[in-house]
Enzyme design. Structure first.
Site, PDB file in Angstrom:
ATOM      1  N   SER A 140       0.850  -1.191   0.000  1.00 44.75           N
ATOM      2  CA  SER A 140       0.000   0.000   0.000  1.00 44.75           C
ATOM      3  C   SER A 140       0.883   1.237   0.000  1.00 44.75           C
ATOM      4  CB  SER A 140      -0.841  -0.029   1.285  1.00 44.75           C
ATOM      5  OG  SER A 140      -1.373   1.234   1.559  1.00 44.75           O
ATOM      6  N   TYR A 153      -1.463  -0.664  10.615  1.00 47.68           N
ATOM      7  CA  TYR A 153      -1.457  -0.993   9.181  1.00 47.68           C
ATOM      8  C   TYR A 153      -0.182  -0.471   8.530  1.00 47.68           C
ATOM      9  CZ  TYR A 153      -3.248  -1.281   4.367  1.00 47.68           C
ATOM     10  OH  TYR A 153      -3.435  -1.579   3.033  1.00 47.68           O
TER      11      TYR A 153
HETATM   12  N1  LIG Z   1      -8.787  -1.636   0.123  1.00 44.84           N
HETATM   13  C1  LIG Z   1      -7.905  -0.661  -0.061  1.00 44.84           C
HETATM   14  O1  LIG Z   1      -8.250   0.531  -0.159  1.00 44.84           O
HETATM   15  C2  LIG Z   1      -6.437  -1.010  -0.145  1.00 44.84           C
HETATM   16  C3  LIG Z   1      -5.524   0.027  -0.425  1.00 44.84           C
HETATM   17  C4  LIG Z   1      -4.176  -0.294  -0.518  1.00 44.84           C
HETATM   18  C5  LIG Z   1      -3.756  -1.600  -0.332  1.00 44.84           C
HETATM   19  N2  LIG Z   1      -4.671  -2.585  -0.054  1.00 44.84           N
HETATM   20  C6  LIG Z   1      -4.186  -3.945   0.166  1.00 44.84           C
HETATM   21  O2  LIG Z   1      -4.767  -4.797  -0.803  1.00 44.84           O
HETATM   22  C7  LIG Z   1      -4.953  -6.100  -0.238  1.00 44.84           C
HETATM   23  C8  LIG Z   1      -6.388  -6.561  -0.451  1.00 44.84           C
HETATM   24  O3  LIG Z   1      -7.266  -5.605   0.103  1.00 44.84           O
HETATM   25  P1  LIG Z   1      -8.843  -5.836   0.090  1.00 44.84           P
HETATM   26  O4  LIG Z   1      -9.478  -4.507   0.232  1.00 44.84           O
HETATM   27  O5  LIG Z   1      -9.217  -6.712  -1.041  1.00 44.84           O
HETATM   28  O6  LIG Z   1      -9.020  -6.616   1.491  1.00 44.84           O
HETATM   29  P2  LIG Z   1     -10.195  -7.573   2.029  1.00 44.84           P
HETATM   30  O7  LIG Z   1     -10.189  -7.452   3.511  1.00 44.84           O
HETATM   31  O8  LIG Z   1     -11.481  -7.326   1.321  1.00 44.84           O
HETATM   32  O9  LIG Z   1      -9.691  -9.039   1.615  1.00 44.84           O
HETATM   33  C9  LIG Z   1      -8.601  -9.627   2.242  1.00 44.84           C
HETATM   34  C10 LIG Z   1      -8.711 -11.139   2.080  1.00 44.84           C
HETATM   35  O10 LIG Z   1      -7.631 -11.706   2.843  1.00 44.84           O
HETATM   36  C11 LIG Z   1      -8.161 -12.756   3.631  1.00 44.84           C
HETATM   37  N3  LIG Z   1      -7.361 -12.925   4.853  1.00 44.84           N
HETATM   38  C12 LIG Z   1      -7.307 -12.086   5.910  1.00 44.84           C
HETATM   39  N4  LIG Z   1      -6.534 -12.619   6.873  1.00 44.84           N
HETATM   40  C13 LIG Z   1      -6.070 -13.789   6.386  1.00 44.84           C
HETATM   41  C14 LIG Z   1      -5.237 -14.796   6.925  1.00 44.84           C
HETATM   42  N5  LIG Z   1      -4.732 -14.697   8.149  1.00 44.84           N
HETATM   43  N6  LIG Z   1      -4.978 -15.879   6.172  1.00 44.84           N
HETATM   44  C15 LIG Z   1      -5.514 -16.012   4.925  1.00 44.84           C
HETATM   45  N7  LIG Z   1      -6.320 -15.091   4.374  1.00 44.84           N
HETATM   46  C16 LIG Z   1      -6.603 -13.992   5.104  1.00 44.84           C
HETATM   47  C17 LIG Z   1      -9.583 -12.332   3.951  1.00 44.84           C
HETATM   48  O11 LIG Z   1     -10.388 -13.439   4.355  1.00 44.84           O
HETATM   49  C18 LIG Z   1     -10.008 -11.704   2.634  1.00 44.84           C
HETATM   50  O12 LIG Z   1     -10.533 -12.682   1.751  1.00 44.84           O
HETATM   51  C19 LIG Z   1      -4.538  -5.996   1.229  1.00 44.84           C
HETATM   52  O13 LIG Z   1      -3.210  -6.449   1.390  1.00 44.84           O
HETATM   53  C20 LIG Z   1      -4.616  -4.512   1.494  1.00 44.84           C
HETATM   54  O14 LIG Z   1      -3.742  -4.124   2.538  1.00 44.84           O
HETATM   55  C21 LIG Z   1      -6.002  -2.320   0.032  1.00 44.84           C
END
Ligand SMILES: NC(=O)c1ccc[n+]([C@@H]2O[C@H](COP(=O)([O-])OP(=O)(O)OC[C@H]3O[C@@H](n4cnc5c(N)ncnc54)[C@H](O)[C@@H]3O)[C@@H](O)[C@H]2O)c1
Length: 258
Positions: A140, A153
């Site tokens: 991120s 985070y």
């Molecule tokens: N959403 C945003 O605005 C954003 C911005 C920048 C970066 N990101 C990064 O992108 C990635 C995905 O984000 P998202 O919004 O799709 O998140 P999300 O929370 O919707 O999905 C995350 C997935 O990871 C799984 N997960 C969580 N803990 C786990 C574990 N211990 N073992 C296995 N699986 C696990 C969850 O069950 C879920 O399916 C993340 O790494 C997040 O930090 C997101």
């Protein structure tokens, strides 16, 4: 030789589900790992229904023995592990004075320790099989710049950058590349939506103004889309990117430039 296998950790929903399907459409067999086994299975079923090949696995990426067992199963069932994408992540937003240690530890466990465990297993298998593979972490912009109310985070994502660089050094002699993708806000994602009340508070604005606020902060005047991430991932997974390793690549519409 069977097709290349991509492992997507956190592939059960949202960005991870999108990337799982994208990689299947681009010719990979896909192992969808998620803490939520039903979601992982249903993403795999959708891929299979569309003519691809995928298997869903329930696994907690922070549990060492579960990660070792799951990667061994994937090696036996799909084989040819070429790409591991660590997508799993968690965000808990609170001012430092109210930030619970349990939430801080959860961020470190999922965002950093889980990445370490999955990258280690992927590397062990790639080295054993002589595969010049790819490890990619979904990081991120908060892994490059501190983020207000996001101490757990941001610090865990910063750690992911250091881990990416260090593993890249360890694995360069094996021809395995390791890179991190530093995303801007996925404004349409559940994760971002879950943070809106806390962001409204920190910014002192109504909740409905949070998304337009973040959009306007981006020079390209829009949030990051799943398709933006998929396009960059495709390149860093490709043979053409074999000389790029240890990089933290911004996908932020110009919001972060270092
Ligand atoms: N959403 C945003 O605005 C954003 C911005 C920048 C970066 N990101 C990064 O992108 C990635 C995905 O984000 P998202 O919004 O799709 O998140 P999300 O929370 O919707 O999905 C995350 C997935 O990871 C799984 N997960 C969580 N803990 C786990 C574990 N211990 N073992 C296995 N699986 C696990 C969850 O069950 C879920 O399916 C993340 O790494 C997040 O930090 C997101």
């Amino acid at each position: 030789m069977n097709k290349k296998t991509a492992i997507i950790v956190g592939g059960g929903r949202s960005l991870g589900a999108y990337l799982s399907k994208h990689l299947a459409q681009n010719g990979y067999d896909v192992a969808v790992i998620d803490l939520d086994g039903e979601n992982a299975a249903s993403v795999a079923a959708e891929i299979n229904a569309e003519g691809g090949r995928a298997v869903g696995y329930r696994c907690d990426a922070t549990d060492e023995s579960a990660v070792i067992d799951t990667f061994a199963k994937i090696r036996a069932e799909l084989g040819n592990i070429y790409l591991m994408v660590y997508v799993a992540g968690i965000a808990k937003s609170r001012k430092i004075t109210d930030f619970e240690l349990s939430d801080f530890n959860l961020c470190v466990n999922v965002n950093l320790t889980g990445y370490f465990l999955c990258a280690r297993e992927a590397a062990r298998i790639m080295i054993a099989e002589g595969t010049r593979g790819r490890i990619i972490q979904i990081n991120s912009k908060s892994g490059k710049e501190g983020s207000k109310f996001n101490s757990g985070y941001s610090s865990s994502k910063f750690g992911g950058w250091g881990l990416t660089q260090s593993i890249a050094l360890d694995l360069a002699p094996h021809g395995i590349t390791v890179n991190a993708l530093m995303l801007g806000n996925l404004l349409n994602s559940d994760m971002f939506r879950s943070l809106v009340p806390s962001y409204a508070k920190k910014l002192g604005i109504p909740e409905e103004e949070v998304v337009p606020y973040y959009q306007a902060k981006t020079p390209m005047n829009r949030g990051c889309e799943f398709s933006d991430v998929a396009a960059v991932l495709t390149f860093y997974a490709s043979e053409g990117a074999s000389y790029c390793t240890g990089q933290a690549i911004n996908i932020t519409g110009g919001q972060v430039m270092h």
